[in-house]
Design a protein around this motif. Structure first.
Motif, mmCIF file in Angstrom:
data_model
loop_
_atom_site.group_PDB
_atom_site.id
_atom_site.type_symbol
_atom_site.label_atom_id
_atom_site.label_comp_id
_atom_site.label_asym_id
_atom_site.label_seq_id
_atom_site.Cartn_x
_atom_site.Cartn_y
_atom_site.Cartn_z
ATOM 1 N N THR A 56 -68.477 31.981 12.488
ATOM 2 C CA THR A 56 -68.402 30.553 12.148
ATOM 3 C C THR A 56 -66.989 30.035 12.408
ATOM 4 O O THR A 56 -66.806 29.048 13.091
ATOM 5 C CB THR A 56 -68.759 30.335 10.670
ATOM 6 N N TYR A 57 -66.001 30.732 11.856
ATOM 7 C CA TYR A 57 -64.590 30.383 12.068
ATOM 8 C C TYR A 57 -63.899 31.591 12.692
ATOM 9 O O TYR A 57 -64.302 32.734 12.428
ATOM 10 C CB TYR A 57 -63.908 30.015 10.739
ATOM 11 N N THR A 93 -71.266 25.656 15.675
ATOM 12 C CA THR A 93 -71.134 24.307 15.121
ATOM 13 C C THR A 93 -72.129 24.143 13.979
ATOM 14 O O THR A 93 -73.209 24.780 13.977
ATOM 15 C CB THR A 93 -71.388 23.223 16.201
ATOM 16 N N ALA A 117 -71.415 17.197 14.439
ATOM 17 C CA ALA A 117 -70.014 17.579 14.590
ATOM 18 C C ALA A 117 -69.334 16.629 15.574
ATOM 19 O O ALA A 117 -69.947 16.211 16.555
ATOM 20 C CB ALA A 117 -69.926 19.009 15.107
ATOM 21 N N ASP A 128 -62.454 9.685 5.168
ATOM 22 C CA ASP A 128 -63.075 10.850 4.542
ATOM 23 C C ASP A 128 -64.588 10.681 4.479
ATOM 24 O O ASP A 128 -65.067 9.581 4.242
ATOM 25 C CB ASP A 128 -62.577 10.992 3.098
ATOM 26 N N SER A 145 -59.864 18.707 -2.363
ATOM 27 C CA SER A 145 -59.125 19.606 -1.471
ATOM 28 C C SER A 145 -59.861 19.744 -0.147
ATOM 29 O O SER A 145 -61.078 19.928 -0.132
ATOM 30 C CB SER A 145 -58.953 20.977 -2.130
ATOM 31 N N GLU A 146 -59.113 19.642 0.942
ATOM 32 C CA GLU A 146 -59.734 19.789 2.264
ATOM 33 C C GLU A 146 -60.156 21.225 2.546
ATOM 34 O O GLU A 146 -60.896 21.481 3.471
ATOM 35 C CB GLU A 146 -58.731 19.367 3.353
ATOM 36 N N PHE A 147 -59.613 22.152 1.765
ATOM 37 C CA PHE A 147 -59.919 23.562 1.971
ATOM 38 C C PHE A 147 -60.499 24.115 0.680
ATOM 39 O O PHE A 147 -60.105 23.699 -0.404
ATOM 40 C CB PHE A 147 -58.650 24.333 2.358
ATOM 41 N N GLY A 148 -61.428 25.040 0.820
ATOM 42 C CA GLY A 148 -62.090 25.575 -0.367
ATOM 43 C C GLY A 148 -62.058 27.086 -0.436
ATOM 44 O O GLY A 148 -61.194 27.734 0.161
ATOM 45 N N THR A 150 -63.994 29.263 0.853
ATOM 46 C CA THR A 150 -64.209 29.927 2.136
ATOM 47 C C THR A 150 -63.812 28.935 3.233
ATOM 48 O O THR A 150 -63.717 27.737 2.976
ATOM 49 C CB THR A 150 -65.677 30.351 2.360
ATOM 50 N N ALA A 154 -65.035 22.463 1.832
ATOM 51 C CA ALA A 154 -64.001 21.646 1.199
ATOM 52 C C ALA A 154 -64.439 21.384 -0.242
ATOM 53 O O ALA A 154 -65.599 21.610 -0.594
ATOM 54 C CB ALA A 154 -63.849 20.337 1.948
ATOM 55 N N LEU A 155 -63.506 20.927 -1.084
ATOM 56 C CA LEU A 155 -63.819 20.715 -2.500
ATOM 57 C C LEU A 155 -63.893 19.222 -2.836
ATOM 58 O O LEU A 155 -63.035 18.440 -2.415
ATOM 59 C CB LEU A 155 -62.756 21.365 -3.393
ATOM 60 N N LYS A 169 -68.100 21.860 5.438
ATOM 61 C CA LYS A 169 -67.388 21.039 6.425
ATOM 62 C C LYS A 169 -68.179 20.919 7.722
ATOM 63 O O LYS A 169 -68.787 21.881 8.175
ATOM 64 C CB LYS A 169 -66.022 21.659 6.750
ATOM 65 N N ILE A 171 -68.248 20.813 11.445
ATOM 66 C CA ILE A 171 -67.420 21.096 12.634
ATOM 67 C C ILE A 171 -68.306 21.392 13.841
ATOM 68 O O ILE A 171 -69.434 21.763 13.697
ATOM 69 C CB ILE A 171 -66.419 22.260 12.447
#
Lengths: 171, 250
Positions: A56-57, A93, A117, A128, A145-148, A150, A154-155, A169, A171
Motif C-alpha cells: 500500500t505504502y 491506490t 485518488a 481538507d 492529525s494528517e498522520f495516524g 498506520t 489520518a485522525l 487516506k 491516495i
C-alpha cells in the motif's frame, strides 16, 4: 482435503482468490487482502502458485506480514507450493477498495476514503476532506492529525458525538 | 561513464537521500513538540525508508555483487553514500527540521513526477508510488512552514534562520554531471525541475512571510560522496546494530 494437484489450473486459481479473500489485513482486519486491493494477480505456474502482491505504502511495515499470511493460508488450503512476488507498477491506490469493502471499513469504525485518488499534480493546500463520522454519520468533523497509527490513515474528531475516529487516506 | 554504472549511482542518489533524511526525521520519535507531530514525523520517516529500500534493492540487483538493500544501507561508509547534503543536515530546532523537509519535499515531488515517466519500468514504478507519498509530505511540511513563518515573532525568526542556513544546500538538486549525462533522456534533467520547485517554494515562502535568500554559491559534493561531518555521526547511530552484531535478525 481436496487433492490440489489433481485440480484443473483455473480451479486452483479461483480457489486461491477465495482463500485470499478470507485473509485479513494485519493492520485493518476488517478488510481482507482482496478487499484492500493488494492482490494483483494469481497464476498457476510450472513450479506452483504464483501470487503478485503490491504494497500500500512504500514503507508499510505490514508488507512482510501480508506476504507471510498469504503464503501460509494458501499452503494450509493445500494450494502450495506458493511463490509470492512484490510488484509496484501500477502503484496501489485506494480506488481499488470497492464499495462493499468501503462499507466494511465504515462498519468497523474507520471512515472510508472519499472519492477517487487525485491524479497528476495536486494543489498544494487543497481543502481538507470532511469524512462523515463512522459512528453517528455527522458531517461536523475536524481533522486532528494528517498522520495516524498506520501509514494509510489520518485522525479526525466528530464534533457532534465527540468521538475520535480514523479516516482511510485517499491516495 | 557506462550506462549501468551510471544508473547504479543514480539509484544511490535517490535511495541514500531518502534513507538519510528518513533517519533524520525518525530521530524526532519521542521528542516532537506534540504527539500528532511525533506520529507525523515517524510516518514520514517510514515512507522515506520504504522508498530507500526500493531504490537500494534495485541498485543492488543492478550491481550484481549480491548486495541487498540492507547491505547497502548498513555496510557502506560515508564516502560511499550519495545522498544530497541537505538530507544529512542535523535536525536543529523544529523550524529547521520542517524547512529542511519542505525544501526537500518540493524537489522530490517534481523529481518523482518526472521519474514516473522514465523508460525504465522498475524505476518508474517506484517513483509513481513514492510520488503520492511525497505529495502528502509536501502538504504537511508546507503548512508547517507557513504556520511557523506567519506565526509569532519567535517562530518567524527561527523559520527565517532555517531558510537562510539551509538555502545553500538546495542547489545540489539541480546539478548535472557525468552520471546524469550518461543516462540521457531516460531520467529527468535535474535543471528542468528548478522552475516548478521555485514556484512551490515561492508560493509557500510568500504565504509564510519569509524572505527568499538570493541564489549564490552552493554547497555540493554529496552526489559524489563528499559529505559533511554530520553524516559520519548519523551513520554511527544508524549502522551500530548491524555492525556490532552482523547478521542479527529479529
Amino acid at each position: 482435503m481436496v487433492n490440489a494437484v489433481a485440480s484443473p489450473a483455473s480451479d486452483r486459481v479461483a480457489r486461491a482468490w477465495d482463500v485470499l479473500a478470507h485473509v485479513p489485513d494485519p493492520e485493518v482486519p476488517a478488510l481482507s487482502l482482496v478487499d484492500l486491493g493488494v492482490v494483483r494477480a494469481v497464476r498457476d505456474g510450472a513450479a506452483g502458485l504464483e501470487v503478485d502482491l503490491t504494497p500500500t505504502y512504500s514503507g508499510c511495515p505490514a508488507t512482510a506480514a501480508i506476504a507471510l499470511d498469504a503464503r501460509l493460508a494458501l499452503e494450509r488450503a493445500g494450494l502450495g507450493p506458493v511463490r509470492i512476488a512484490t510488484v509496484t507498477d501500477p502503484a496501489w491506490t485506494t480506488d481499488w477498495i470497492g464499495p462493499a469493502a468501503r462499507e466494511k471499513l465504515r462498519a468497523y469504525g474507520i471512515a472510508p476514503p472519499i472519492g477517487q485518488a487525485p491524479k497528476g499534480k495536486r494543489a498544494l493546500f487543497a481543502e481538507d476532506v470532511r469524512p462523515a463520522c463512522p459512528r453517528c454519520d455527522s458531517g461536523r468533523v475536524e481533522k486532528t492529525s494528517e498522520f495516524g497509527s498506520t501509514a494509510c490513515k489520518a485522525l479526525y474528531r466528530c464534533l457532534a458525538c465527540r468521538e475520535p475516529f480514523e479516516y482511510f487516506k485517499c491516495i | 561513464m557506462e550506462r549501468a554504472a551510471a544508473l547504479f549511482e543514480y539509484l544511490l542518489r535517490h535511495g541514500d537521500s531518502c534513507l538519510i533524511l528518513g533517519h533524520r526525521v525518525a530521530e524526532w520519535c519521542g521528542h516532537a513538540p506534540e504527539l500528532e507531530e511525533d506520529i507525523a514525523l515517524a510516518n514520514i520517516g517510514l515512507d522515506l525508508t520504504g522508498q530507500a529500500e526500493q531504490f537500494l534493492a534495485y541498485a543492488g540487483t543492478l550491481e550484481g555483487k549480491g548486495r541487498d538493500a540492507d547491505a547497502l544501507a548498513y555496510s557502506r561508509d560515508a564516502w560511499d553514500f550519495r545522498n544530497a547534503l541537505l538530507c544529512e543536515r542535523p535536525n536543529g530546532d523544529f523550524a529547521h527540521t520542517m524547512v529542511r523537509q519542505f525544501l526537500f519535499d518540493a524537489w522530490q515531488v517534481e523529481a518523482f513526477a518526472g521519474l514516473a515517466r522514465a523508460s525504465d519500468a522498475r524505476l518508474a514504478g517506484i517513483a509513481a508510488k513514492a510520488a503520492k507519498e511525497a505529495h502528502y509530505h509536501l502538504r504537511h511540511s508546507g503548512e508547517w512552514v507557513v504556520r511557523l513563518g506567519d506565526g509569532t515573532a519567535e517562530s518567524h525568526a527561527r523559520a527565517q534562520a532555517a531558510v537562510d542556513a539551509l538555502w545553500e544546500y538546495t542547489g545540489e538538486f539541480f546539478e548535472t554531471d557525468a552520471v546524469v549525462a550518461a543516462l540521457g533522456d531516460s531520467v529527468p534533467d535535474p535543471a528542468a525541475l528548478k522552475p516548478a520547485w521555485n514556484a512551490t517554494v515561492d508560493e509557500v515562502l510568500r504565504a509564510a512571510t519569509l524572505r527568499r535568500p538570493k541564489d549564490g554559491w552552493t554547497q555540493t559534493g554529496g552526489y559524489a560522496g563528499r559529505h559533511s561531518e554530520a553524516l559520519g555521526h548519523l551513520l554511527a547511530t544508524m549502522q551500530f546494530l548491524p555492525r556490532a552484531y552482523p547478521g542479527a535478525t529479529w
